[in-house]
Design a protein around this motif. Structure first.
Motif, PDB file in Angstrom:
ATOM      1  N   THR A  61     -41.641  -2.259  43.835  1.00 23.70           N
ATOM      2  CA  THR A  61     -40.797  -2.917  45.082  1.00 23.70           C
ATOM      3  C   THR A  61     -41.200  -4.509  45.355  1.00 23.70           C
ATOM      4  O   THR A  61     -42.012  -4.927  44.712  1.00 23.70           O
ATOM      5  N   LEU A  62     -40.461  -5.034  46.386  1.00 19.08           N
ATOM      6  CA  LEU A  62     -40.424  -6.492  46.597  1.00 19.08           C
ATOM      7  C   LEU A  62     -40.935  -6.514  47.908  1.00 19.08           C
ATOM      8  O   LEU A  62     -40.719  -6.106  48.600  1.00 19.08           O
ATOM      9  N   ILE A  63     -41.899  -7.594  48.244  1.00 19.68           N
ATOM     10  CA  ILE A  63     -42.155  -8.076  49.485  1.00 19.68           C
ATOM     11  C   ILE A  63     -41.813  -9.386  49.596  1.00 19.68           C
ATOM     12  O   ILE A  63     -41.765 -10.313  48.678  1.00 19.68           O
ATOM     13  N   THR A  64     -41.509  -9.801  50.682  1.00 20.67           N
ATOM     14  CA  THR A  64     -41.073 -11.248  51.143  1.00 20.67           C
ATOM     15  C   THR A  64     -41.366 -11.829  52.262  1.00 20.67           C
ATOM     16  O   THR A  64     -41.713 -11.252  53.124  1.00 20.67           O
ATOM     17  N   ALA A  65     -41.388 -13.063  52.372  1.00 17.70           N
ATOM     18  CA  ALA A  65     -41.845 -13.894  53.396  1.00 17.70           C
ATOM     19  C   ALA A  65     -40.775 -14.661  54.120  1.00 17.70           C
ATOM     20  O   ALA A  65     -40.163 -15.388  53.168  1.00 17.70           O
ATOM     21  N   SER A  66     -40.708 -14.699  55.297  1.00 23.67           N
ATOM     22  CA  SER A  66     -39.567 -15.399  55.904  1.00 23.67           C
ATOM     23  C   SER A  66     -39.898 -16.253  57.176  1.00 23.67           C
ATOM     24  O   SER A  66     -41.058 -16.222  57.802  1.00 23.67           O
ATOM     25  N   ALA A  67     -38.857 -17.036  57.520  1.00 20.84           N
ATOM     26  CA  ALA A  67     -38.934 -17.879  58.707  1.00 20.84           C
ATOM     27  C   ALA A  67     -39.110 -17.282  60.060  1.00 20.84           C
ATOM     28  O   ALA A  67     -39.452 -17.864  60.971  1.00 20.84           O
ATOM     29  N   ASP A  68     -38.979 -15.914  60.096  1.00 19.06           N
ATOM     30  CA  ASP A  68     -38.923 -15.090  61.313  1.00 19.06           C
ATOM     31  C   ASP A  68     -40.185 -14.380  61.571  1.00 19.06           C
ATOM     32  O   ASP A  68     -40.209 -13.700  62.514  1.00 19.06           O
ATOM     33  N   ARG A  69     -41.237 -14.637  60.851  1.00 19.55           N
ATOM     34  CA  ARG A  69     -42.597 -14.280  61.024  1.00 19.55           C
ATOM     35  C   ARG A  69     -42.794 -12.793  60.566  1.00 19.55           C
ATOM     36  O   ARG A  69     -43.716 -12.248  60.817  1.00 19.55           O
ATOM     37  N   HIS A  70     -41.752 -12.307  59.783  1.00 17.22           N
ATOM     38  CA  HIS A  70     -42.008 -10.757  59.437  1.00 17.22           C
ATOM     39  C   HIS A  70     -42.127 -10.818  58.013  1.00 17.22           C
ATOM     40  O   HIS A  70     -41.680 -11.600  57.099  1.00 17.22           O
ATOM     41  N   VAL A  71     -43.001  -9.844  57.474  1.00 16.99           N
ATOM     42  CA  VAL A  71     -42.986  -9.646  55.897  1.00 16.99           C
ATOM     43  C   VAL A  71     -41.970  -8.283  55.585  1.00 16.99           C
ATOM     44  O   VAL A  71     -42.158  -7.179  56.690  1.00 16.99           O
ATOM     45  N   ARG A  72     -41.206  -8.318  54.804  1.00 15.32           N
ATOM     46  CA  ARG A  72     -40.392  -7.179  54.555  1.00 15.32           C
ATOM     47  C   ARG A  72     -40.513  -6.670  53.068  1.00 15.32           C
ATOM     48  O   ARG A  72     -40.655  -7.265  52.217  1.00 15.32           O
ATOM     49  N   LEU A  73     -40.508  -5.243  53.066  1.00 13.27           N
ATOM     50  CA  LEU A  73     -40.430  -4.421  51.977  1.00 13.27           C
ATOM     51  C   LEU A  73     -39.242  -4.065  51.414  1.00 13.27           C
ATOM     52  O   LEU A  73     -38.675  -3.271  52.380  1.00 13.27           O
TER      53      LEU A  73
END
Length: 170
Positions: A61-73
């Motif tokens: 799976t992939l995790i991401t860092a974003s400009a909206d303060r969330h980490v998504r899997l």
């Protein structure tokens, strides 16, 4: 070979499989590329710029860092429902960097503009397991390629090293 197609800066690139690359961009997209043929296999569209992404060869799976303060899997293989499987919310500002554990399929770290490095378990998205403190300015990068040590770098001109408990040094 040049892989073209993103419309803004590419902020992360990681091998996701043999012959497959994953890229994340400020254009709000994640792309999986066939590195042998040079074409896009999959495009995932988000709602904010992606600053970082990391692929786990353990859980695929992939995790991401974003400009909206969330980490998504993300699970790019998913054929049912959303590709976003979990959203991790605890940072109070932009998340700049994410890295999977190389030995545990459930653990990852994130670093953000809120001066925090957080240790997460994917089985509990409500709050981080630990807040790893010490930075006095934005956390800009993090790494966990050495199983017993988590490391982060910040705009405070420092590198912080955190010891992972119950992990033998290699």
């Amino acid at each position: 070979m040049t892989l073209s197609g993103h419309k803004e800066a590419v902020s992360a690139v990681v091998w996701s499989d043999i012959g497959e690359l994953c890229t994340a961009s400020w254009d709000h997209t994640i792309r999986l590329w066939d590195a042998e043929q040079g074409g896009i296999k999959t495009e995932i569209v988000g709602n904010k710029s992606f600053f970082d992404a990391d692929w786990s060869p353990i859980n695929r799976t992939l995790i991401t860092a974003s400009a909206d303060r969330h980490v998504r899997l993300y699970d790019p293989r998913s054929k049912e429902g959303s590709l976003v499987k979990t959203t991790f919310t605890s940072h109070t500002q932009w998340v700049q960097s994410v890295r999977w554990s190389t030995t545990d399929e459930h653990l990852f770290i994130s670093g953000a503009y809120d001066q925090q490095v957080k240790l997460w378990d994917t089985r509990s998205s409500k709050r981080a397991l630990f807040d790893l403190t010490g930075h006095e300015d934005k956390v800009l990068c993090c790494d966990w390629s050495e199983p017993s040590l988590m490391v982060s770098g910040g705009a405070d001109d420092t590198v912080r090293i955190f010891k992972a408990k119950n992990v033998p040094a290699t």
